[in-house]
Scaffold this motif. Structure first.
Motif, mmCIF file in Angstrom:
data_model
loop_
_atom_site.group_PDB
_atom_site.id
_atom_site.type_symbol
_atom_site.label_atom_id
_atom_site.label_comp_id
_atom_site.label_asym_id
_atom_site.label_seq_id
_atom_site.Cartn_x
_atom_site.Cartn_y
_atom_site.Cartn_z
ATOM 1 N N ALA B 233 -9.119 2.451 -2.889
ATOM 2 C CA ALA B 233 -8.831 1.587 -1.841
ATOM 3 C C ALA B 233 -7.073 1.937 -1.494
ATOM 4 O O ALA B 233 -6.327 2.353 -2.187
ATOM 5 C CB ALA B 233 -8.763 0.547 -2.093
ATOM 6 N N ALA B 234 -6.487 1.907 -0.841
ATOM 7 C CA ALA B 234 -4.997 2.350 -0.075
ATOM 8 C C ALA B 234 -4.532 1.677 0.722
ATOM 9 O O ALA B 234 -5.862 0.586 1.888
ATOM 10 C CB ALA B 234 -4.727 3.581 0.438
ATOM 11 N N ALA B 244 -3.350 9.843 1.245
ATOM 12 C CA ALA B 244 -3.602 10.891 -0.110
ATOM 13 C C ALA B 244 -5.455 10.102 -0.974
ATOM 14 O O ALA B 244 -6.171 11.323 -1.317
ATOM 15 C CB ALA B 244 -2.686 9.109 -1.370
ATOM 16 N N LEU B 245 -6.233 9.559 0.147
ATOM 17 C CA LEU B 245 -7.400 9.627 -0.119
ATOM 18 C C LEU B 245 -8.000 10.869 0.532
ATOM 19 O O LEU B 245 -9.016 10.278 -0.387
ATOM 20 C CB LEU B 245 -7.732 8.430 0.507
ATOM 21 C CG LEU B 245 -7.063 7.377 0.011
ATOM 22 C CD1 LEU B 245 -7.969 5.850 0.734
ATOM 23 C CD2 LEU B 245 -7.040 6.558 -1.217
ATOM 24 N N LEU B 246 -7.630 10.715 1.438
ATOM 25 C CA LEU B 246 -7.949 12.070 1.969
ATOM 26 C C LEU B 246 -7.970 13.677 1.346
ATOM 27 O O LEU B 246 -8.359 14.173 1.189
ATOM 28 C CB LEU B 246 -6.625 12.256 3.381
ATOM 29 C CG LEU B 246 -7.734 13.565 4.496
ATOM 30 C CD1 LEU B 246 -9.212 13.049 4.763
ATOM 31 C CD2 LEU B 246 -6.710 13.516 5.490
ATOM 32 N N ALA B 362 2.247 4.327 -0.855
ATOM 33 C CA ALA B 362 0.974 3.758 -1.032
ATOM 34 C C ALA B 362 0.932 3.550 -2.607
ATOM 35 O O ALA B 362 -0.066 4.414 -3.108
ATOM 36 C CB ALA B 362 0.296 5.452 -0.478
ATOM 37 N N PRO B 363 0.533 2.351 -2.686
ATOM 38 C CA PRO B 363 -0.326 2.532 -3.748
ATOM 39 C C PRO B 363 -1.453 1.728 -3.391
ATOM 40 O O PRO B 363 -1.493 1.797 -2.695
ATOM 41 C CB PRO B 363 0.455 0.183 -4.203
ATOM 42 C CG PRO B 363 0.637 0.372 -2.812
ATOM 43 C CD PRO B 363 1.213 1.297 -1.977
ATOM 44 N N LEU B 364 -2.187 2.017 -4.788
ATOM 45 C CA LEU B 364 -3.767 2.915 -5.064
ATOM 46 C C LEU B 364 -4.844 1.610 -6.167
ATOM 47 O O LEU B 364 -4.558 1.416 -6.587
ATOM 48 C CB LEU B 364 -4.093 4.395 -5.003
ATOM 49 C CG LEU B 364 -3.606 5.034 -4.234
ATOM 50 C CD1 LEU B 364 -3.873 6.493 -5.042
ATOM 51 C CD2 LEU B 364 -3.957 5.056 -3.163
ATOM 52 N N LEU B 365 -5.941 1.251 -5.495
ATOM 53 C CA LEU B 365 -6.670 0.824 -6.983
ATOM 54 C C LEU B 365 -7.653 1.875 -6.104
ATOM 55 O O LEU B 365 -8.096 2.349 -5.520
ATOM 56 C CB LEU B 365 -6.858 -0.491 -6.118
ATOM 57 C CG LEU B 365 -6.399 -1.548 -6.525
ATOM 58 C CD1 LEU B 365 -6.910 -2.953 -5.414
ATOM 59 C CD2 LEU B 365 -5.827 -1.613 -7.485
ATOM 60 N N ALA B 366 -8.198 1.570 -7.608
ATOM 61 C CA ALA B 366 -9.846 2.469 -7.820
ATOM 62 C C ALA B 366 -10.841 1.228 -8.217
ATOM 63 O O ALA B 366 -10.296 0.794 -9.672
ATOM 64 C CB ALA B 366 -9.831 3.790 -8.734
ATOM 65 N N GLY B 380 2.756 10.692 -6.391
ATOM 66 C CA GLY B 380 1.938 11.356 -7.357
ATOM 67 C C GLY B 380 1.096 10.417 -7.985
ATOM 68 O O GLY B 380 0.177 11.212 -9.067
ATOM 69 N N ALA B 381 0.469 9.409 -7.195
ATOM 70 C CA ALA B 381 -0.502 8.028 -7.759
ATOM 71 C C ALA B 381 -1.724 9.014 -7.643
ATOM 72 O O ALA B 381 -2.279 8.828 -8.585
ATOM 73 C CB ALA B 381 -0.164 6.489 -7.542
ATOM 74 N N ALA B 382 -2.180 9.488 -6.794
ATOM 75 C CA ALA B 382 -3.161 9.849 -6.257
ATOM 76 C C ALA B 382 -3.069 10.929 -7.751
ATOM 77 O O ALA B 382 -4.990 11.573 -8.256
ATOM 78 C CB ALA B 382 -3.629 11.122 -5.052
#
Lengths: 532, 437
Positions: B233-234, B244-246, B362-366, B380-382
């Motif tokens: 999720a972004a 990043a998800l893409l 773009a902070p991310l959650l998994a 670089g989070a991805a």
């Protein structure tokens, strides 16, 4: 992953509100939380010390022992608290069992004095109730501590070594349920220890001398054939000392007095005072040769003196003796001599150290131990207490009933002269058995003589010296340097890039003009410095 | 151990942030009974004090959050917005670049909506750091050398020896304190907003009462996509998190570099896709078409400094937040008397007419089976997500080499859904630090 040749980058942890440096993040967090709530360095030191006994139960605990050196800003004085172990009252020097019989088991155990040490440190200079500073440790014991790779490895090593020893089932019930290996991410629960610490918050050190827990300890030890009784626990009485001191460059270093053996550190630095490091390449042959030789000479003095009294220590640190030893230091002939105690090498992988500074200018260095990984290996059922193996460290032939057992613990606090008197500037300490004093000397030379920032001084490659001419040096030192040191007569073994054999230094420095304190934590352990 | 940073694991809560003293600020809220939202807001505010060139109350940001009680992910959008009267492009000098000061309201809303603590408690650590002085360390200290003529309007003062300088921002301390007392209306309908509008007007720009009145952070739903055994999720556009998800979807088990290039090309072609366009972008058909394209390595984009944080509490709440001023010291304009540096809304490029500026934050959650298992923020989070999902322990995933700007820092944390154990991901590249409670 291979060992990194350089330490991973860490931010400088600096604050005006105080800093705690400890060998485990959750212990540092316990102390930092106390500082953040307005507690002083003594409150935080006790909170951290108690938490260390929960998160690294193989290194230290309430039934262990230790020593602290501290600057009490309120009364402007330096003090050491000796809570080192004492021989049992029923100790019979003539009939003492051989050293190998005192490595593990009931005859290794001295009455635990760490709890009393924490309590005295707090009552003399703290601002919080004992129960309050023990609370983080109680929570960690009750709710559980997530194991990380290094702590899981320590438990698994003990599991392999202790499987066939008496008391294994009691031990495994807590640390390796079902006798199975543990893994990182698993949660270590110590509910009995939580209850014991909670009771200690109210009862203080009397907990081990009277009442239900004292009864359990005495009964369990008696059942195993030990000589320790409740009377030994009742006799535990930490000793506030005037620390030993010696000047090194513009610093004055303070360490615990006898029965502690930390005078060896002061002697090492006294010998090195004549060495002009500014003219030497850092981590070059001449620098390391001087430090290693001074460390070996000073260890030789400690061993020759046995259990010296204050007067003998003063003589050892005096001009005449120092001049004699400096002459030997300057003599290029290879140097050979003991580093350990008579009777073989001491166990590795125990003991832990912490350092705290607060907003008010208090500094505390505290080193505590169980004497071996998980001490004597005896866990008193229903208490969560691991008993130490302090008597392994005593000289059985001469140790008298109730006498202090000489330990190399060397929590150190340094001052620098200021217009209004001495100003505290540095607190540090390390585990490492008979490597403690050499490790601190190596670190202080990097910090003071070569001017490294504190964290880099802690990270700088070190060596562990052993009997004879043997030295295990961290592999980050250049091969040609190690070759050059071999040519000077050192029998150098190249160790890993990083090894906990050379200790785990936790330190704080204070800038007197700004009040900024900086923490440094050793990447040879899970060291972390946290701001309050 | 062995030269590495310590492995920081906790059951009770954890803050990882771009500066040790900011992480300590969040930990203080957690210890005082606050939850991850309180701690994230406090950490974000403290980052604005200790990294004033990278982020601040006059800047922007975005948070992606897992709400344990509602078992869902929400995004708090306080991304760059320009005044309605701003010129479409970047003409008109620095005033035309200024974004509406969104971060203050974002921090406030994060704690108001889902936190437990009062505003003055949230802002107290940041106020103390600004008033008593934050200790400057390494990179931040070097960056502060660029403060220049901004020092005077900020009343910024450096104290202490060269090795350990203390930065005091007394005006900012007062502003944070007053904002905590008065609430967002002080900005949206009150004196702070009027001062902002007057200042921008004097500099040649235009801010209307409507601009200020509509200046509110917005709760939105994330962009999410299944990936391996996870759901990623972004934040939705104007965040560029979908790229990043893409990239992760495009890469599959193949090398990441071409996938990043293809995702970047798709992002550049449509930086602000609407929901149907986004949905189409992640269809197998679209992914296959993108994979068939020759990857063109994009020119290194301009990357304004970013500060990130991740927080988790014992209840299972997670927050990942990234914030920025859109450039070093933002638009290099200080709002008089307030200690506020104004953000550069065009730091990531000028938007088409009528669109808000796109923003790389773009902070991310998994999540796995609905439970949050990883949070990461920073450029670089991805790549950290991918290294971790490929089996590396989080500390190893953080230390692994990354493509692109090697100086960019990531902060991350992993959560074991079964045991609740939280594990910190600190980046050995920078000044970030983990503080457990």
């Amino acid at each position: 992953m291979p060992y990194p040749s350089e330490a991973e980058r860490r931010p400088v942890v600096a604050s005006r509100a105080g800093v705690v440096a400890a060998a485990h993040p959750l212990a540092a967090a316990a102390g930092a939380g106390v500082l953040a709530r307005g507690g002083n360095a003594f409150d935080a030191a006790v909170a951290t010390a108690a938490a260390l006994g929960v998160v690294e139960p193989f290194m230290s605990g309430p039934a262990g022992f230790g020593a602290a050196t501290c600057w009490a800003a309120g009364d402007g004085r330096m003090r050491s608290l000796d809570f080192s172990p004492r021989a049992p009252l029923a100790w019979a020097p003539g009939a003492a069992p051989p050293r190998e019989a005192r490595h593990i088991g009931p005859l290794a155990v001295a009455a635990g004095s760490a709890l009393a040490g924490w309590c005295d440190l707090l009552s003399a200079h703290g601002t919080r109730r004992f129960a309050e500073v023990l609370a983080p440790a109680v929570t960690l014991a009750r709710e559980g501590v997530p194991l990380v790779p290094s702590t899981a490895a320590r438990i698994n090593q003990a599991l392999r070594e202790r499987r066939d020893l008496p008391g294994f089932d009691d031990w495994a019930a807590i640390y390796a349920p079902g006798g199975r290996e543990v893994h990182a991410g698993q949660v270590l629960h110590q509910p009995d220890l939580a209850d014991t610490l909670e009771a200690a918050g109210e009862a203080g050190p009397r907990l081990f001398a009277t009442g239900a827990i004292a009864e359990r300890i005495a009964t369990h030890l008696a059942g195993l054939g030990g000589v320790l009784t409740a009377a030994d626990f009742a006799a535990v009485s930490p000793d506030w000392q005037r620390p030993l001191r010696a000047d090194y460059r513009d610093l004055t270093l303070h360490v615990p007095a006898p029965p502690g053996q930390a005078f060896q550190l002061l002697l090492t630095l006294r010998l090195l005072e004549a060495t002009d490091f500014a003219a030497l390449e850092r981590n070059g042959v001449a620098h390391l040769d001087a430090v290693w030789r001074a460390a070996r000479l000073a260890a030789g003095e400690r061993i020759a003196l046995g259990s010296p009294d204050a007067e003998a220590v003063e003589t050892a640190l005096g001009e005449e003796n120092v001049a004699r030893l400096r002459a030997r230091l300057a003599d290029p002939a290879p140097l050979e001599g003991p580093m350990e105690q008579a009777g073989g090498p001491a166990p590795e992988g125990h003991t832990t150290s912490l350092a705290v500074a607060d907003r008010a200018g208090n500094l505390v260095a505290l080193t505590q131990s169980l004497g071996a990984p998980f001490g004597s290996g005896i866990v008193v059922p229903g208490t969560g207490l691991v008993l130490n193996n302090a008597l392994f460290w005593g000289e059985a032939a001469t140790l008298q009933p109730g006498e202090g057992v000489g330990m190399p613990l060397a929590p150190t606090v340094a001052t620098r002269a200021g217009r209004g008197g001495p100003m505290p500037v540095l607190a540090l300490g390390t585990p490492g058995s008979y490597g403690i004093c050499p490790t601190l000397a190596q670190t202080l030379v990097q910090y003071r003589d070569f001017g490294l920032p504190l964290q880099q001084a802690v990270e700088a490659p070190r060596a562990r010296l052993y009997d004879g001419r043997r030295v295990v040096a961290e592999g980050r030192l250049a091969p040609e340097t190690l070759e050059g040191l071999r040519a000077q007569g050192h029998v150098v073994v190249e160790g890993p890039a990083w090894t906990p054999l050379v200790g785990g230094v936790q330190a704080v420095a204070r800038d007197p003009s700004s009040g900024i304190v900086t923490g440094a934590a050793d990447p040879r352990r899970e060291g972390l410095a946290l701001a309050g | 151990m062995d030269g590495r940073r310590p492995v920081v694991a906790s059951l009770r809560g954890l803050v990882v942030a771009g500066h040790p003293q900011a992480a300590a600020a969040g930990a203080r809220l957690l210890r005082a009974g606050g939850n991850a939202f309180d701690a994230a807001a406090a950490t974000a505010a403290a980052l604005g004090v200790v990294l004033p060139y990278a982020c601040g109350p006059g800047g922007f940001g975005v948070a992606i959050c897992h709400l344990a009680a509602e078992e869902r992910v929400r995004v708090l959008d306080f991304l760059p917005r320009r005044a309605l009267g701003s010129a479409g492009g970047s003409a008109g000098g620095s005033a035309a670049r200024v974004g509406l000061p969104a971060a203050l309201g974002g921090w406030f809303e994060l704690a108001r909506a889902h936190g437990k603590k009062r505003p003055h408690e949230i802002f107290a650590p940041a106020v103390a750091l600004a008033r008593d002085g934050a200790v400057l360390i390494e990179r931040p200290a070097r960056a502060l050398e660029g403060l220049g003529d901004l020092a005077e309007p900020l009343e910024a003062a450096l104290h202490g020896p060269a090795t350990a300088r203390v930065l005091r921002l007394p005006r900012l301390a007062r502003t944070l304190e007053q904002f905590a007392a008065e609430g967002p209306e002080w900005l949206t309908h009150g004196p702070l907003g009027r001062a902002f509008a007057a200042f921008v007007a004097a500099e040649g720009g235009q801010v209307t009462a409507e601009d200020l009145a509509t200046l509110a952070p917005a709760w939105t739903d994330p962009v999410s996509t299944p990936w391996r055994d996870l759901t990623l999720a972004a934040p939705p556009p104007s965040s560029q998190g979908f790229a990043a998800l893409l990239a992760l979807r495009l890469a599959g088990k193949e090398a990441l570099a071409p996938a990043l290039a293809r995702a970047e090309a798709a992002r550049a072609a449509a930086p602000q896709p609407d929901a149907p366009t986004l949905a189409h972008l992640f269809t197998e058909e679209s992914l296959a078409a993108l994979r068939a394209e020759e990857p063109v390595v994009p020119a290194a984009p301009h990357r304004p400094p970013v500060a990130g944080l991740v927080v988790a509490d014992a209840e299972g709440n997670l927050v990942a937040l990234a914030q920025s001023l859109g450039g070093a010291f933002g638009a290099r304009l200080a709002l008089p008397e307030s200690g506020l540096l104004l953000g550069d809304a065009l730091g990531w490029g000028a938007p088409p007419e009528g669109m808000p500026p796109a923003c790389a934050l773009a902070p991310l959650l998994a999540l796995r089976n609905g439970a949050p298992v990883l949070a990461a923020a920073g450029t670089g989070a991805a790549q950290v997500v991918r290294a971790w999902a490929s089996g590396a322990a989080l500390p190893e995933a953080m230390a692994a080499p990354r493509l692109g700007d090697d100086a960019a820092e990531v902060v991350a944390l992993a959560r074991d859904a079964a045991s609740g154990v939280l594990l910190a991901g600190v980046d050995p590249r920078g000044e970030s630090d983990a503080v457990p409670v």
